[in-house]
Motif scaffolding. Structure first.
Motif, PDB file in Angstrom:
ATOM      1  N   ASP A   1       0.628  -1.234  -0.002  1.00 16.09           N
ATOM      2  CA  ASP A   1      -0.006  -0.011  -0.036  1.00 16.09           C
ATOM      3  C   ASP A   1       0.793   1.321   0.000  1.00 16.09           C
ATOM      4  N   TRP A   2       1.815   1.180   0.860  1.00 13.33           N
ATOM      5  CA  TRP A   2       2.959   2.311   0.796  1.00 13.33           C
ATOM      6  C   TRP A   2       3.401   2.489  -0.439  1.00 13.33           C
TER       7      TRP A   2
ATOM      8  N   GLU B   1       0.978   4.179  -2.747  1.00 10.19           N
ATOM      9  CA  GLU B   1       0.779   5.602  -2.413  1.00 10.19           C
ATOM     10  C   GLU B   1       1.659   6.605  -2.999  1.00 10.19           C
ATOM     11  N   TYR B   2       3.063   6.032  -2.718  1.00  4.99           N
ATOM     12  CA  TYR B   2       4.168   6.820  -3.356  1.00  4.99           C
ATOM     13  C   TYR B   2       4.029   6.814  -4.804  1.00  4.99           C
TER      14      TYR B   2
END
Length: 131
Positions: A102-103, A106-107
């Motif tokens: 998820d990170w 998002e990035y």
């Protein structure tokens, strides 16, 4: 080019008796560059042109296009759809709800379009084909 040289050695018979001197050095450099950058690659350039005509179409190449326009024709839009990209990827060794995955997405979503294109090129080879 610190030694005296015959033009014929480099150019294959052109200007057989003419020596390279400080006065003729600019002409020598121009002739060598033309031979190396034009004559020696003429066959390869013809193949590239034929390939581009097949991919892009001869009409588009007949126009005087800017380099950015040619790039857009060859690689498509640089604004990559992150949702489509994510849907087509798998994160081996991670679950679909992994915080790290998820990170990452998002990035990617927060990146500028040019940064996304560089990331895609780094992670998956060349950018997308033109539509």
């Amino acid at each position: 080019l610190s030694r005296i040289d015959c033009l014929s050695e480099v150019l294959g018979g052109h200007h057989e008796d003419e020596l390279v001197t400080p006065e003729t050095l600019p002409e020598y450099i121009a002739l060598v560059c033309h031979k190396k950058l034009v004559e020696d690659v003429a066959d390869q350039m013809a193949q590239i042109q034929q390939g581009l005509n097949e991919v892009v179409g001869g009409g588009a190449l007949a126009q005087r296009l800017l380099p950015a326009e040619v790039e857009a024709l060859l690689v498509g839009d640089s604004d990559i759809n992150v949702h489509d990209w994510r849907r087509g990827c798998t994160a081996r060794g991670f679950g679909p709800a992994s915080p790290l995955v998820d990170w990452f997405w998002e990035y990617v979503h927060d990146c500028e379009p040019a940064e996304r294109l560089r990331l895609l090129s780094w992670g998956g080879g060349p950018g997308p084909a033109a539509p």
